[in-house]
Every structure is written in C-alpha cells, then in structure tokens.
Design a protein around this motif. Sequence first.
Motif, mmCIF file in Angstrom:
data_model
loop_
_atom_site.group_PDB
_atom_site.id
_atom_site.type_symbol
_atom_site.label_atom_id
_atom_site.label_comp_id
_atom_site.label_asym_id
_atom_site.label_seq_id
_atom_site.Cartn_x
_atom_site.Cartn_y
_atom_site.Cartn_z
ATOM 1 N N VAL A 209 0.837 -1.193 0.000
ATOM 2 C CA VAL A 209 0.000 0.000 0.000
ATOM 3 C C VAL A 209 0.877 1.250 0.000
ATOM 4 O O VAL A 209 0.442 2.333 -0.364
ATOM 5 N N ILE A 210 2.140 1.073 0.367
ATOM 6 C CA ILE A 210 3.056 2.214 0.403
ATOM 7 C C ILE A 210 3.681 2.518 -0.969
ATOM 8 O O ILE A 210 4.488 3.423 -1.101
ATOM 9 N N ALA A 211 3.284 1.780 -2.015
ATOM 10 C CA ALA A 211 3.796 2.055 -3.363
ATOM 11 C C ALA A 211 3.300 3.422 -3.844
ATOM 12 O O ALA A 211 2.325 3.956 -3.327
ATOM 13 N N THR A 212 3.987 3.986 -4.841
ATOM 14 C CA THR A 212 3.551 5.277 -5.377
ATOM 15 C C THR A 212 3.372 5.267 -6.894
ATOM 16 O O THR A 212 3.077 6.291 -7.498
ATOM 17 N N ALA A 213 3.568 4.090 -7.523
ATOM 18 C CA ALA A 213 3.366 3.999 -8.970
ATOM 19 C C ALA A 213 2.922 2.581 -9.303
ATOM 20 O O ALA A 213 3.278 1.630 -8.611
ATOM 21 N N TRP A 214 2.125 2.463 -10.376
ATOM 22 C CA TRP A 214 1.526 1.180 -10.727
ATOM 23 C C TRP A 214 1.502 1.001 -12.250
ATOM 24 O O TRP A 214 1.631 1.954 -13.001
ATOM 25 N N ASP A 215 1.309 -0.247 -12.689
ATOM 26 C CA ASP A 215 1.212 -0.518 -14.125
ATOM 27 C C ASP A 215 -0.060 0.068 -14.727
ATOM 28 O O ASP A 215 -0.080 0.457 -15.897
ATOM 29 N N ALA A 216 -1.117 0.064 -13.948
ATOM 30 C CA ALA A 216 -2.384 0.605 -14.456
ATOM 31 C C ALA A 216 -3.179 1.166 -13.286
ATOM 32 O O ALA A 216 -3.106 0.648 -12.179
ATOM 33 N N THR A 217 -3.936 2.246 -13.557
ATOM 34 C CA THR A 217 -4.774 2.857 -12.515
ATOM 35 C C THR A 217 -6.169 3.074 -13.105
ATOM 36 O O THR A 217 -6.322 3.228 -14.324
ATOM 37 N N PHE A 218 -7.176 3.086 -12.243
ATOM 38 C CA PHE A 218 -8.559 3.051 -12.723
ATOM 39 C C PHE A 218 -9.484 3.893 -11.847
ATOM 40 O O PHE A 218 -9.258 4.037 -10.654
ATOM 41 N N ALA A 219 -10.568 4.368 -12.476
ATOM 42 C CA ALA A 219 -11.689 4.925 -11.708
ATOM 43 C C ALA A 219 -12.965 4.429 -12.358
ATOM 44 O O ALA A 219 -13.022 4.266 -13.586
ATOM 45 N N LEU A 220 -13.978 4.152 -11.558
ATOM 46 C CA LEU A 220 -15.297 3.822 -12.106
ATOM 47 C C LEU A 220 -16.116 5.101 -12.093
ATOM 48 O O LEU A 220 -16.395 5.669 -11.034
ATOM 49 N N PHE A 221 -16.496 5.544 -13.301
ATOM 50 C CA PHE A 221 -17.204 6.815 -13.472
ATOM 51 C C PHE A 221 -18.701 6.550 -13.521
ATOM 52 O O PHE A 221 -19.151 5.591 -14.144
ATOM 53 N N ASP A 222 -19.455 7.423 -12.894
ATOM 54 C CA ASP A 222 -20.909 7.301 -12.841
ATOM 55 C C ASP A 222 -21.489 7.926 -14.114
ATOM 56 O O ASP A 222 -21.703 9.129 -14.171
ATOM 57 N N GLY A 223 -21.681 7.110 -15.152
ATOM 58 C CA GLY A 223 -22.199 7.623 -16.416
ATOM 59 C C GLY A 223 -21.172 7.505 -17.522
ATOM 60 O O GLY A 223 -20.337 6.600 -17.516
ATOM 61 N N LEU A 224 -21.248 8.454 -18.486
ATOM 62 C CA LEU A 224 -20.329 8.444 -19.627
ATOM 63 C C LEU A 224 -19.391 9.638 -19.503
ATOM 64 O O LEU A 224 -19.843 10.778 -19.550
ATOM 65 N N PRO A 225 -18.094 9.404 -19.322
ATOM 66 C CA PRO A 225 -17.181 10.542 -19.099
ATOM 67 C C PRO A 225 -16.963 11.350 -20.385
ATOM 68 O O PRO A 225 -16.869 10.787 -21.470
ATOM 69 N N THR A 226 -16.885 12.671 -20.219
ATOM 70 C CA THR A 226 -16.544 13.542 -21.344
ATOM 71 C C THR A 226 -15.017 13.600 -21.450
ATOM 72 O O THR A 226 -14.300 13.123 -20.564
ATOM 73 N N GLU A 227 -14.543 14.244 -22.513
ATOM 74 C CA GLU A 227 -13.092 14.462 -22.659
ATOM 75 C C GLU A 227 -12.547 15.222 -21.451
ATOM 76 O O GLU A 227 -11.456 14.936 -20.953
ATOM 77 N N ALA A 228 -13.339 16.177 -20.961
ATOM 78 C CA ALA A 228 -12.888 16.978 -19.811
ATOM 79 C C ALA A 228 -12.784 16.098 -18.558
ATOM 80 O O ALA A 228 -11.854 16.253 -17.758
ATOM 81 N N ASP A 229 -13.746 15.183 -18.406
ATOM 82 C CA ASP A 229 -13.676 14.273 -17.257
ATOM 83 C C ASP A 229 -12.401 13.431 -17.332
ATOM 84 O O ASP A 229 -11.707 13.236 -16.330
ATOM 85 N N ILE A 230 -12.130 12.909 -18.529
ATOM 86 C CA ILE A 230 -10.955 12.039 -18.679
ATOM 87 C C ILE A 230 -9.675 12.833 -18.425
ATOM 88 O O ILE A 230 -8.748 12.359 -17.770
ATOM 89 N N ALA A 231 -9.658 14.075 -18.902
ATOM 90 C CA ALA A 231 -8.487 14.928 -18.667
ATOM 91 C C ALA A 231 -8.307 15.168 -17.162
ATOM 92 O O ALA A 231 -7.192 15.076 -16.636
ATOM 93 N N ARG A 232 -9.408 15.439 -16.480
ATOM 94 C CA ARG A 232 -9.346 15.655 -15.021
ATOM 95 C C ARG A 232 -8.865 14.384 -14.316
ATOM 96 O O ARG A 232 -7.972 14.433 -13.461
ATOM 97 N N LEU A 233 -9.430 13.251 -14.706
ATOM 98 C CA LEU A 233 -9.044 11.992 -14.051
ATOM 99 C C LEU A 233 -7.589 11.639 -14.344
ATOM 100 O O LEU A 233 -6.891 11.081 -13.492
ATOM 101 N N SER A 234 -7.117 11.989 -15.551
ATOM 102 C CA SER A 234 -5.736 11.637 -15.918
ATOM 103 C C SER A 234 -4.714 12.357 -15.035
ATOM 104 O O SER A 234 -3.570 11.933 -14.914
ATOM 105 N N LEU A 235 -5.145 13.466 -14.430
ATOM 106 C CA LEU A 235 -4.243 14.217 -13.551
ATOM 107 C C LEU A 235 -4.298 13.712 -12.116
ATOM 108 O O LEU A 235 -3.479 14.095 -11.284
ATOM 109 N N ASN A 236 -5.282 12.884 -11.802
ATOM 110 C CA ASN A 236 -5.486 12.477 -10.410
ATOM 111 C C ASN A 236 -5.419 10.965 -10.181
ATOM 112 O O ASN A 236 -4.787 10.518 -9.229
ATOM 113 N N VAL A 237 -6.086 10.208 -11.046
ATOM 114 C CA VAL A 237 -6.184 8.756 -10.810
ATOM 115 C C VAL A 237 -4.806 8.075 -10.799
ATOM 116 O O VAL A 237 -4.555 7.232 -9.944
#
Lengths: 567, 214
Positions: A94-122
Amino acid sequence: MKLESVTPESVALRPAETVMRLARLGSFHQSRLSFMRVLLRRLKSESWRFERRAFEINTQGVGHAVYTMHGPARSYSLVAFAHDLPPEQRSDRVIATAWDATFALFDGLPTEADIARLSLNVPLQEAGRVTSRELTVSRANRSVRLFEHVVNCLSRGLQPMAADIEAVGYLMRTTAVYGSGKLGAADREGIADRPEFAAPFQAEMLTVFLIRAFALDLVEHLAHLRGGNKAVQIEPTLRRRFGIGNSTGLGMAPFLLNHPILLNNWINAREIALARVRSLTAISPAEAEAFRIMLRRGRSNVDDWHSEHPLQSGKIAVLKTDLDRLAAHIETGVLEATQPWDTLYLWSEKELSLDGQELLVALMMEPYGALIDDLPAQMSADEGAGFGIDGAMTVATLRTVVESNYAWALKIDWSTPESQARTWYVSAEKLEPRLGERHSEPLDGYEQPLAPGRDAALLYEDLVNDPAEARVSDFLLRHPEHRHILRRVQITARHAYAEIRDNTVSADVMPIDLLRAKLSFFGACHFDPRSDRWVRINMFRNAPFPHELAEMEFAGWTYPALSEVPT
Amino acid sequence: MIYSLNEIEALARKAARGSGLSWGLAEEAGKAVRWLCANGFQGTELLTKLLSANDGKPYSDLAPQQIDDVWRARSGMLCPIILGALICDRADELGRGEPIKVGEVAMPLMLAPFASHAARSAGVTVTLEWQGAKLTLDGGAPGVQGDEAALHAARTTSVTLSQTDAAIFRSVPTERGRQLTPEILKTLEAFAQRTYAPATEASRAGAGAETDDD
C-alpha cells in the motif's frame, strides 16, 4: 424448489457461538451469495450491454481506455490509465507510489474533460483527488511472470500453455479497490438507493470485472503491436481461465470488526440460506444431479488451488480428503433420505474439517437459486441506524447481555501476556492498520479499539460494581471509556452475528482468517496466504467477459466447467 | 477542496480521539460532524475550534453534572460532544416530554446532530434553542432559524431542548459543509496524527506483499 414451499422454522440457524469463530470464518468459501456472483446474475438478467468506448494505448503500453456497461437505467464506465512502470518501482504494498495501471469507475459516460481531469489524479491514487462522479478508485500491477510470457506467445501466433496460466491465474492483480467516499469519491449513501447497488460492494466488483477485461485486451493489443499480422488472440475458453489477482494485507483485516451490523447481515443471509436448504424435506433427482455435478466441479476448483504456505497447503490437503469422503458418502443413499440436506450437513459436522463443512454449505446452495437468491438484497447495512445507545437499559440487563454474548471473553484470563500479546494500531508512516507486539514495541496509547473480547471483560468488571437498577446513561457518564464496547454489546443484543467470538489480540491470532472471511463474501477463491497477515487471491477466474454475458450460460461459473447445470 | 462525508467522519473521529476523548465519544464526534456537514453547516470548523479550546482538559472538568435541573460543567463550559452523547442516552426522557436544560456550553450548534438523533429514536420533534438561534429537529433535514453568527456561536450561556408540535420548515443543505480549508484540514490532521504510532521495522515486516516479481 421455491421459497414459498419451505417452512423456514424447521431447521434453526446455526448459533453465533458456532459460526463466529475465527477458525471457521477463516474456512469460508465463496457461494451463490457472493458479491461477484450477485453482480453477474444481475448484469445477465437485466441484459446489461458492454461497450468499449476508447482504447488508445501505444507501443510502450501507455494510454487510456474507457469500458462502459449500459444498464436499464444508468451506465457506468471504467476509465483505465496504462503506464510504463520501471520494474524497480513495481510494488504491491500500500506504500507504493506507482503502478502498471490505474482506474476509476465513473458514474455515467465521461466527457473528454472528465478524462483529462481523471488523468491528472487517478494515476496518483492516494496523492490525487476524485469527485462524487467517481464511485471507485483502483490500481493494478502486472504479473511479471505471466504478462510478458503471454504477450510473447501471442505475438508469435501461439496460444499460451494452460499450465502456465494455472500457475499464476491472472495477468494483473489489483492492490487496492477504494469505494465509499475514499479520496473524495461518492459516498455510499448517495448511490445506495439504486437497485444495482442494493447488494454490498457492487461498484467495487464491477470495477474489478472490467479491469479483468481490460487486462486481457491489453495483452492482446501489445502482442498485436509486437507481432503484427502474425499475432493471435487468446482462444475464448483459455481466455476465461484468467482471473484478476489481488493482494490483500493487514489494512483490510479490521473491516469486519469495524462494521458489526454489516458483518451480521452477511453471516445472517448465509445462515438463512443454509437453514432453508436444510429444511427441504426431499430432493428431486434433478437437484441431486445438479449437486453431484457441482461437487465434481468444486473438487476440480480445489485441485486448481495451490499454496506454498504450510498452513494453507495442509488445509487444502485435508479438504481434498474431505471431498473424497463426501463423494463416497452421497453414494450411500443419503440424498434419498428424508430431510437429506440436514442429514448430510449434520454428518459433515462430525466427519469433516471446518473447511470441508463450509465448502459443503456453499455447494448445497448451488442448486437452489430460486430458494436463496433473494437474500443478497438483505446483505447491506446502515451502520448509522444501529449506532445509537439505549440509555434506558439497566445495568442488570446489560450484564446479562455480556454474560450471554461474551461468555467466551469472560472465560479468558486477560492478565496473561499471551492473551494480549498483540495490539492493533495505525502506523504514522502510511496510516494503515498494523498488528504489533504489545509487550515489546513502544505502542502504549496507540491501540485501536479492535479487541472487543478484552474490552467487554473490562466493561463487565465495572458493571458488576454498579447498582443493578442504574441506567446505562448514568453508567456511561461515569465511564466514558466503555462507550465504544457498550455500543457493540448492545448491537449484539439485536444482531446475533455482529461480533467475532474470539480473541483478536492473542499470541496466536491469524489475521488471514479475517481476510478470508471477507474475501469469500466478495467471491474470491484460491486463497494463497503469504504469511499470517497477507494473502493473494483470484477473482472472476472462469467468469465470462463483459461481451460474452448475453450469449453465455454461466451458472456456477466460479467452478471450472465440466458441463453446465440449470440455474 | 470538497471532501466526502466518509472522509469527514473518519477525520473527525480520529481528531477527537487524538484530542483525548474516549473511542466511544470520538465515534459520536465523527457522526455529529458528518451530520452537520451533510446538512450544510461548518461542522469541521466547529470541531477544530472545540478541540483546540479543550486540548488537555480532563474529562472530569468537561463532563456534565445536573444542579437544580440544569446540566453544567464542573469547571468552565460544557463540551457539546460529551453533552450530546448524554442527550442521546436520555432520548427516552425527551420522548416523555421532559426538557433538557443546559448551562454554559461551547459550540451549541454541535448539539444539533445529537438532538436530531434523540428526537428520531424517541419518535418526537424537538426544538434546540439558544440566544438568537432555534433548530427544529425530528431526525430528518433540520428546520433552522437564526443568523450565521448566532448559529455558529463559539459559546452560549444557556440552551433548552424540548418537545414541540411545531411543523419543520426544512432548509436545503448546500455543499458548503463539505468544503475544508487547508487550515482546518491541517489542524484536524494534527490531532489525528496523535493516534498514529511511529512505525518500527518489526511492524513494517510482513504487513503486506513483499515479493513483487511474480
């Protein structure tokens, strides 16, 4: 057999003193009531439709993808980010800081803006923030052994060997799947009224189900980029042999203790299911045949189960013997007797290990979807609703509740060093629960309230010195230190299965028992403990993929297919 | 930044424990702050001020005692969490129509979640009233009267909690309660930090996966 035709009272629920022991909870198996299976039954019966809305991943394996399930009223989208992780940074801790893949389950259909926002955080996981539009946040690492091997095989036009797949079982393993408001995501209460989230952990299970599909698509995509026209996809039957792995450590262990009403509702549903099946007066030939097939498939599942942990490999060996004896026993006419399941269950209590008994419980439920599949809807809990203390209760009444529900704790001599050898605390380093040595580590003052047996015994000492007719409200005003355990004691008076009836801080406590109990309700199998405090599991192995749900019959999918049985 | 209610409750619980409250009372603080924030009040700010003011004070100074029908602290102001827990524990009395009278208390708005819970469990509607502020509570969304300053007052000299048959004009909660400033976050985290043990090599070993090569 339908629910209406059963007299539920004819077999009593197993008492909490029998069920709520760590050794038994640590021998639980997945069943029809497990949350993964609840999810897939719903996706199938409601004809949820799968759509891969984006898959933009380059030759380095870097990019993003969007996998959507469309339900009758709403859609949910897994937004996946694939990363190029240097091997030295790959850690399941749990103390790791990087992973091969990261994910979020979005409620609905994400827009380009949502994906851009998530790409900076997830991709940052704990160091990022999401919003109430996200239901879960998760990450996964590749199985280095298998991932590269499969890419290599497929790129050269070859199928991977089944034995190589068996040896690992997954291409990626998740190291955390966060829901319920973690990192700013939606609170459960905001989505709990949706039918698709009536059963527990459905958003988390949907996340993992879609991650598995993504992992398989990714390996085929990278093989195609490497091998060009020579590359092949994995043959569908072989493809379903891949599950998604998971590493779970101490962080999850306190969960069942911290959610007593939820724990009660899980166990209660399972015990009601067992009592309903045991109450059946006779078995039809079709049901008997369905059970025999499930027993063979269950055996095959145990044969696929490997662990190098001495305790676990010992348990698996005993379980195999149990299954041999069970298979022989059902050919002696027990299924044709009156109240056959009850007879068989009582036989198992005398003849089989706890692991064998609990696997039988799970297998007995398999032919009876119509009888028990209503129960998962009762497995969620509003812990807040049970939070209040009944201050009008008298000290005398409270004493009798402790004497009856914590008899096991009052028998323990808490003054011995072994009885309190361990202590649960949260480390400043990563804010994760840990288990320390009380008598040799500097942990005084940091103990988490995760020793209910000891605390109930301490409460009882003060209760016997208080007037019998005193009110609990007055007792608590004088004893604020007992407020936590007193709340739990009152919860057990209303919810029989709310408390684990074992010492959770003794010298011989095995945290993996807590992990296995929880993970079995998720639907995990192939528990592979790597110590007494962390475990690897496999999820969704043998399950259909999202695009296969409509066409495939997949009753009892967890168990390797011999031949399908009717639902 | 906006926080989820689960995050707010967990942080409030840990901070309250870090300030010295028992685990059971810290749980009450977590639930109370969650209720306040869900209903648009600045629950985290109230908790921050309360914990900072009461830091180091023993329970015996803050605990309520009843003198001439009025609950007062032995020394100084009552703590609304300890008093709130008492209100919940005496919900049956409130249900029988017996009012609860309170002397000087800090952050009186923090009593609202407890009064709301007590009202629900007794199956009644109650008013919680202090100078310039009045809340009507039945377990659902609250009815609120009074200006911001009175509602979020740091102290008041007396509070009355009593049954009512008045209708509730429910307010619509805003997201404001879930907004945490960096200062509040920092203070609450500093309190929470006191519950965390410094890691040792022994504890680090074996907590989770160690081999990452397969």
